[in-house]
Every structure is written in structure tokens, then in C-alpha cells.
Motif scaffolding. Structure first.
Motif, PDB file in Angstrom:
ATOM      1  N   SER A   1       0.837  -1.199   0.000  1.00 15.82           N
ATOM      2  CA  SER A   1       0.000   0.000   0.000  1.00 15.82           C
ATOM      3  C   SER A   1       0.869   1.244   0.000  1.00 15.82           C
ATOM      4  O   SER A   1       0.612   2.201  -0.732  1.00 15.82           O
ATOM      5  CB  SER A   1      -0.884   0.029   1.246  1.00 15.82           C
ATOM      6  OG  SER A   1      -1.835  -0.971   1.198  1.00 15.82           O
TER       7      SER A   1
ATOM      8  N   GLY B   1       2.230  -3.447   6.990  1.00 12.46           N
ATOM      9  CA  GLY B   1       1.106  -3.181   7.880  1.00 12.46           C
ATOM     10  C   GLY B   1       1.372  -3.688   9.286  1.00 12.46           C
ATOM     11  O   GLY B   1       2.368  -4.381   9.528  1.00 12.46           O
TER      12      GLY B   1
ATOM     13  N   THR C   1       0.170  -6.039  11.090  1.00 10.98           N
ATOM     14  CA  THR C   1       0.155  -7.476  11.412  1.00 10.98           C
ATOM     15  C   THR C   1       1.081  -8.289  10.508  1.00 10.98           C
ATOM     16  O   THR C   1       1.036  -9.512  10.525  1.00 10.98           O
ATOM     17  CB  THR C   1      -1.274  -8.055  11.300  1.00 10.98           C
ATOM     18  OG1 THR C   1      -1.674  -7.999   9.924  1.00 10.98           O
ATOM     19  CG2 THR C   1      -2.253  -7.288  12.166  1.00 10.98           C
TER      20      THR C   1
ATOM     21  N   ALA D   1     -14.566  -6.937   8.119  1.00 12.27           N
ATOM     22  CA  ALA D   1     -13.920  -6.442   6.903  1.00 12.27           C
ATOM     23  C   ALA D   1     -13.812  -7.559   5.883  1.00 12.27           C
ATOM     24  O   ALA D   1     -13.478  -8.693   6.227  1.00 12.27           O
ATOM     25  CB  ALA D   1     -12.535  -5.917   7.245  1.00 12.27           C
TER      26      ALA D   1
ATOM     27  N   ASP E   1     -10.099  -5.455   1.909  1.00 13.75           N
ATOM     28  CA  ASP E   1      -9.965  -4.361   2.872  1.00 13.75           C
ATOM     29  C   ASP E   1      -9.088  -4.782   4.045  1.00 13.75           C
ATOM     30  O   ASP E   1      -8.254  -4.017   4.539  1.00 13.75           O
ATOM     31  CB  ASP E   1     -11.342  -3.934   3.386  1.00 13.75           C
ATOM     32  CG  ASP E   1     -12.193  -3.314   2.277  1.00 13.75           C
ATOM     33  OD1 ASP E   1     -11.597  -2.958   1.238  1.00 13.75           O
ATOM     34  OD2 ASP E   1     -13.410  -3.211   2.452  1.00 13.75           O
ATOM     35  N   ALA E   2      -9.305  -6.018   4.504  1.00  7.35           N
ATOM     36  CA  ALA E   2      -8.531  -6.503   5.653  1.00  7.35           C
ATOM     37  C   ALA E   2      -7.043  -6.595   5.313  1.00  7.35           C
ATOM     38  O   ALA E   2      -6.180  -6.229   6.114  1.00  7.35           O
ATOM     39  CB  ALA E   2      -9.052  -7.872   6.093  1.00  7.35           C
TER      40      ALA E   2
ATOM     41  N   GLN F   1      -5.438  -4.790   3.253  1.00  8.94           N
ATOM     42  CA  GLN F   1      -4.868  -3.438   3.188  1.00  8.94           C
ATOM     43  C   GLN F   1      -4.691  -2.838   4.586  1.00  8.94           C
ATOM     44  O   GLN F   1      -3.631  -2.314   4.916  1.00  8.94           O
ATOM     45  CB  GLN F   1      -5.767  -2.544   2.338  1.00  8.94           C
ATOM     46  CG  GLN F   1      -5.170  -1.168   2.120  1.00  8.94           C
ATOM     47  CD  GLN F   1      -5.785  -0.461   0.925  1.00  8.94           C
ATOM     48  OE1 GLN F   1      -6.657  -0.994   0.259  1.00  8.94           O
ATOM     49  NE2 GLN F   1      -5.319   0.738   0.640  1.00  8.94           N
ATOM     50  N   GLU F   2      -5.745  -2.938   5.408  1.00 10.44           N
ATOM     51  CA  GLU F   2      -5.687  -2.308   6.729  1.00 10.44           C
ATOM     52  C   GLU F   2      -4.706  -3.020   7.659  1.00 10.44           C
ATOM     53  O   GLU F   2      -3.994  -2.373   8.432  1.00 10.44           O
ATOM     54  CB  GLU F   2      -7.080  -2.335   7.369  1.00 10.44           C
ATOM     55  CG  GLU F   2      -8.079  -1.413   6.694  1.00 10.44           C
ATOM     56  CD  GLU F   2      -9.516  -1.784   7.046  1.00 10.44           C
ATOM     57  OE1 GLU F   2      -9.715  -2.586   7.977  1.00 10.44           O
ATOM     58  OE2 GLU F   2     -10.427  -1.279   6.358  1.00 10.44           O
ATOM     59  N   GLN F   3      -4.692  -4.344   7.600  1.00 13.02           N
ATOM     60  CA  GLN F   3      -3.920  -5.091   8.593  1.00 13.02           C
ATOM     61  C   GLN F   3      -2.513  -5.439   8.121  1.00 13.02           C
ATOM     62  O   GLN F   3      -1.564  -5.393   8.886  1.00 13.02           O
ATOM     63  CB  GLN F   3      -4.688  -6.361   8.984  1.00 13.02           C
ATOM     64  CG  GLN F   3      -6.044  -6.061   9.613  1.00 13.02           C
ATOM     65  CD  GLN F   3      -6.943  -7.282   9.689  1.00 13.02           C
ATOM     66  OE1 GLN F   3      -6.486  -8.391   9.950  1.00 13.02           O
ATOM     67  NE2 GLN F   3      -8.240  -7.085   9.460  1.00 13.02           N
TER      68      GLN F   3
ATOM     69  N   GLY G   1      -1.023  -4.082   5.277  1.00 17.08           N
ATOM     70  CA  GLY G   1      -0.368  -3.021   4.514  1.00 17.08           C
ATOM     71  C   GLY G   1      -0.130  -3.409   3.068  1.00 17.08           C
ATOM     72  O   GLY G   1       0.751  -2.859   2.408  1.00 17.08           O
TER      73      GLY G   1
ATOM     74  N   LYS H   1      -2.028  -4.350  -0.849  1.00 16.93           N
ATOM     75  CA  LYS H   1      -3.199  -3.924  -1.616  1.00 16.93           C
ATOM     76  C   LYS H   1      -3.389  -4.870  -2.799  1.00 16.93           C
ATOM     77  O   LYS H   1      -2.415  -5.315  -3.411  1.00 16.93           O
ATOM     78  CB  LYS H   1      -2.948  -2.499  -2.118  1.00 16.93           C
ATOM     79  CG  LYS H   1      -4.195  -1.764  -2.523  1.00 16.93           C
ATOM     80  CD  LYS H   1      -3.982  -0.266  -2.569  1.00 16.93           C
ATOM     81  CE  LYS H   1      -2.862   0.178  -3.475  1.00 16.93           C
ATOM     82  NZ  LYS H   1      -2.761   1.616  -3.650  1.00 16.93           N
TER      83      LYS H   1
END
Lengths: 419, 114
Positions: free
Chosen positions: A275, A281, A283, A384, A388-389, A391-393, A395, A397
Motif C-alpha cells: 500500500s 502493515g 500485522t 472487513a 480491505d482486511a 490493506q488495513e492489517q 499493509g 493492496k
């Protein structure tokens, strides 16, 4: 097999009462060798020492009534001197206790200082075997379930003996994990798989992801999905998981007449990228190069479920959030794309440029295989969704794009030939 | 049979797990250890010492039997549940179910009081 550890374990086995040792000693040694591929030696040594104490305590308490305490050759009484057919006296128990304490101390010292610091083990062992002293003190290792051996490593192409029967009792049994990752429990050339349809055997043999399985399922006759088979096969030697896959492909070709060919075409894919360049990210972490828990395979990456090195594990679905946890330990991101393809519904290609092994956890609400919302679900999942998960967790994409996709076309398949 | 099974209860956790693992079929020692780990989701693991200590007791009690081995010195020894072993396992599961029912009831009562 790390020889000093085997040597020590053999010593501990010899401390057991003779009858117990004769009945179970060989099996204990074999189990120890296999356990050592994914367990820590300390826990197994401790377990064996406890077993010594339990067996001798039982003998002392039973006063010789226990058959396994009958007079036989035993290290406690001198290796070749018979014990009296009487309960152990204080002197004998003291000798046993001293021997056990010395071994515990030796194991503790060795484990706390590292095997490499005690080269004398290798030297003494190699000399006693009339062999060459191993360079660097390492006798052999396993990584990701596959043996790392010398240049004379044997190639396994087919099983020596094969038995295929239709499963009648509905029992499912696997003698080793058939997962697409490298996690493997060595079986010394023996494979026993029960209660799976032909499609599952093909999936293992060709290491197919769920999308490839869905594509192949449409081409197979109905019986290949519904009839369950028990397959038992054996080969001399100690094949690893990739060897098992190779031999399974040969088995499917010879007994089911299976012929497949891969077809690669350009289609819609997801590119897995970072990302933010250079940033992982929260995690996702590089796997530590020297992870003592890795060979033990015991410490979980995320609390509550089991994920040995080289594998990706899943938790049960949470009934409230309908989310699952996924955790990988010491895996490459290209291995992650295998699962990412299944969860995202498109082939995922690793474009992160990240080499090496990583640990990660991921919590997401799974959708149906092939992507998109589950048509059977009454409402969308509260957690999520996978992209999405990720990306958020982690990092990472998933970027839509075009790329090569490989599926398999079925040329021929039959019901299995007679044994 | 009821009387026979009752005298073996309650089972220790290791014994319960070994019997439970053997419901998967005829297994050798290492396969039992792997099955125990698998069935418990990795939360319970036994080593060879604990395994054979329990197998010895189970063999003596007639809950488990060893399969006839070829005796070639290479084949792993395999074990399977006997009819009595199946019965004892079923009785233990029933006993544990009772314990769970009681525990849930007690917890509910405790929640209502607080």
C-alpha cells in the motif's frame, strides 16, 4: 536427524525398566526422530525423563507385581547384570535418580548454551560411528517439512505398492497434511489416505488453488466428486511432500488414467502490492531468522489457534462477527497468494517485490469461493472483507489488472483399475 | 459391559486423548501423537514417553489392542480400539457431558445471582 539429540534420547530410553524398553523403546526412538522435525527437543526430553520416573516409581510401588519390572538387563543395574526379582532397594533407586539428574543437567546445559558450543558431541558421536566429523557441527536439518540433504538426494517418481479401494465407512484419515503449503509429517514412504474423492487427490497432486479446483470440477464426471476412495501406497525411502505430490501424479495417471494439461491465458487478476512503498502493515512482520519456536511449531502466531512454521492456519468462524482469523508463520508472500486467490475470487500475483519469509495475522469476513457476497447469507458480513482486511492489517493492496492465469484442462479420466 | 466400562472412569486427559485419537483408525505411535495434536487444535500435545506409558496401561486394561505385525523389525507397531475401549470412551464422553451440563447450569445460576 541431529545425532547428538538421538544419542541422548537413546540414553534416556535405556534408563527405562528393561521390559518397558524392550516393548516400546524402538517405537519411542522412531517417534522421537519424527517428532524432532517439528517439535523442540527439550519438551520431548523432558517427557521422556518424566516417563523414566513414572515407570520406575510404578515398579517401586508395585513391589514387582508389574510385569514390566521383572528382572532383566537394565542400565540401572549395570547394562548386562540382571536385577533381582525383588523391589528396588534404596541404592538402586539412588543410582537411577543420580543418572536422571545428570542427564537433566546435561540436557539443560546443552540447550542453554546451544548445540554448536558443544562440538564434542558431534566429534564423539562421529568417531564412535567411524565416520567423518561433520563440518560446522550440524548433522542435518529440516526446513518447511522438506529434508535438506546432500547432493546424492534420491528422486522419487512412483510408489512401489498401491492399493485403491472405494470407501464404504465414511471415515476420513490422512497420514500427512495434504495442504498446499510445505507443512509435512514424514511417514517414511507410507501414505494412507481415506475417504476423499478423486478431486481432492488431484488437488493435492497438482497443488491447485480453489479457483483451479472449481474450473476442473466442471469438467470431471460426477463420480469424481461423489465417490470416495481409500488410497494406501508405499515406497522405500523417505520422500518429502513434493515427492509425494510427484508420486501421486504418477498414481493418478497409472490407476485412474488421469491426463490433464495446463492452459495459461491472460485474464483479470489482482496484483498484490505494498500500500505504501517500503512500509508493512501492523500485522505483517519479517520472520526472525533465528526463531527458536519455529522448529518446535508450538507457539501460535495469534492467540487461539495453531500455525506451525511454513503453514497458514485458520480459526473457526466467529458466530457473531462471522469473521475468521488467518495466520501464517514463516511463509513467502507468493505462498500467501495461493490463499489470497481463493479468498478474493481472482488469481493473485505477487508484485510486492518482498523476498524472504514473513509472519502475519489477518481477520476478515470470508465470502463465497470465487469472490462476491455469499448468496445464502441473509445480510452482508459485519467484518472487513478480504481485500480491505489485507490493506488495513497487512499493509498490502490488491490492485485489479491483467495477467497470466493457469487452469487445467481434463483430457481423460477413468474409474480406478483393479488392485 | 456397563459395569466394565464404569470401573475405568474417569479417564486422565492423556488417556482420553489417546483413545479419542484411535477412533480415527489403526494408528502407530507417531500417528496417534499427530492425531492428538490435530484433534485438540494444537492445544494438547503428548510426547512418546507419555504416549507409551498410557498405551501400556490401555493395553493391560484391554481398551486398546496391538495389531499383528509382520515381525520384520521395520514395520511400525499399530494399535486400535477394542470394543471395551470404545465403550469406555463413550461412557467417559457421557460423563463429561454431564459435568458440562452441570457446569453450565451452575454458571447460569451464578450469573443470575450477581
Amino acid at each position: 536427524m541431529r545425532k547428538p539429540e538421538l544419542f541422548l534420547y537413546r540414553l534416556i530410553v535405556r534408563l527405562h525398566p528393561a521390559a518397558f524398553r524392550e516393548e516400546f523403546g524402538r517405537e519411542m526412538l522412531l517417534d522421537f526422530e519424527e517428532s524432532l522435525t517439528h517439535e523442540g527437543a527439550a519438551r520431548i526430553f523432558f517427557d521422556a525423563l518424566l516417563s523414566v520416573v513414572r515407570q520406575w516409581a510404578r515398579c517401586a510401588v508395585s513391589g514387582g507385581a508389574d510385569r514390566t519390572c521383572e528382572a532383566q538387563a537394565s542400565l540401572l543395574a549395570g547394562q548386562y547384570a540382571p536385577l533381582r526379582d525383588q523391589p528396588l532397594n534404596v541404592l538402586e533407586l539412588s543410582r537411577g535418580l543420580m543418572a536422571s539428574l545428570m542427564l537433566v543437567g546435561l540436557c539443560g546445559y546443552w540447550l542453554s548454551h546451544g548445540a554448536s558450543r558443544i562440538r564434542s558431541f558431534d566429534i564423539v558421536y562421529a568417531a564412535s560411528q567411524g565416520g567423518r566429523i561433520p563440518e560446522g557441527g550440524a548433522a542435518g536439518q529440516t526446513s518447511g517439512g522438506s529434508s535438506v540433504s546432500g547432493p546424492a538426494e534420491r528422486r522419487f517418481t512412483q510408489f512401489d505398492v498401491i492399493s485403491i479401494r472405494e470407501n464404504k465407512n465414511g471415515n476420513v484419515h490422512l497420514s500427512f497434511p495434504m495442504s498446499p503449503d510445505d507443512y509435512y509429517v514424514p511417514t517414511h514412504g507410507y501414505m494412507q489416505i481415506a475417504g476423499l474423492p478423486l478431486l481432492s487427490y488431484i488437488q493435492f497432486a497438482y497443488r491447485m488453488n480453489a479457483l483451479q479446483v472449481v474450473a476442473l470440477r466442471k469438467q470431471l464426471p460426477d463420480w469424481a466428486n461423489s465417490v470416495r476412495y481409500d488410497v494406501e501406497a508405499r515406497v522405500e525411502g523417505d520422500p518429502n511432500k513434493d515427492d509425494m505430490r510427484t508420486m501421486m501424479r504418477a498414481l493418478l495417471a497409472s490407476r485412474f488414467g488421469l491426463q490433464l494439461h495446463p492452459v495459461t491465458q491472460t485474464d483479470s487478476v489482482y496484483d498484490l502490492v505494498l500500500s505504501k512503498p517500503g512500509k508493512l502493515g501492523p500485522t505483517l512482520h519479517a520472520h526472525p531468522a533465528d526463531d527458536p519456536n519455529c522448529k518446535q511449531g508450538t507457539a501460535p502466531v495469534a492467540k487461539g489457534f495453531f500455525s506451525p512454521c511454513g503453514t497458514i492456519g485458520f480459526s473457526m468462524q466467529d458466530p457473531n462477527t462471522r469473521s475468521v482469523k488467518m495466520a501464517g508463520r514463516s511463509i513467502s508472500l507468493s505462498q500467501f497468494t495461493w490463499y489470497a486467490s481463493t479468498e478474493s475470487g481472482r488469481t493473485v500475483l505477487d508484485k510486492t517485490g518482498l523476498a524472504g519469509k514473513y509472519d502475519f495475522t489477518l481477520e476478515f469476513a470470508p465470502q463465497k469461493v470465487g469472490g462476491g457476497p455469499d448468496p445464502n447469507a441473509s445480510e452482508p458480513p459485519p467484518g472487513a472483507i478480504f481485500p480491505d482486511a489485507v490493506q488495513e492489517q497487512m499493509g498490502l493492496k490488491l490492485v485489479p489488472g491483467k495477467g497470466p492465469i493457469t487452469t487445467y484442462n481434463l483430457d481423460h479420466v477413468d474409474k480406478p483399475t483393479e488392485n | 459391559m456397563r459395569h466394565d466400562t464404569a470401573e475405568h472412569l474417569p479417564l486422565s486427559p492423556a488417556t482420553l486423548h489417546v483413545l479419542l485419537a484411535l477412533t480415527a483408525g489403526e494408528l502407530h505411535g507417531y500417528a496417534i501423537m499427530v492425531e492428538v495434536t490435530r484433534q485438540s487444535g494444537g492445544q494438547y500435545r503428548i510426547g512418546p514417553g507419555t504416549l507409551y506409558d498410557n498405551l501400556k496401561k490401555l493395553l493391560n486394561a484391554g481398551l486398546v489392542e496391538e495389531l499383528d505385525a509382520p515381525g520384520d523389525g521395520r514395520t511400525r507397531r499399530k494399535y486400535r480400539l477394542t470394543e471395551l475401549g470404545n465403550g469406555v470412551l463413550a461412557a467417559e464422553v457421557e460423563r463429561l457431558s454431564g459435568v458440562l451440563r452441570e457446569a453450565r447450569r451452575a454458571l447460569k445460576l451464578s450469573e443470575r445471582r450477581s
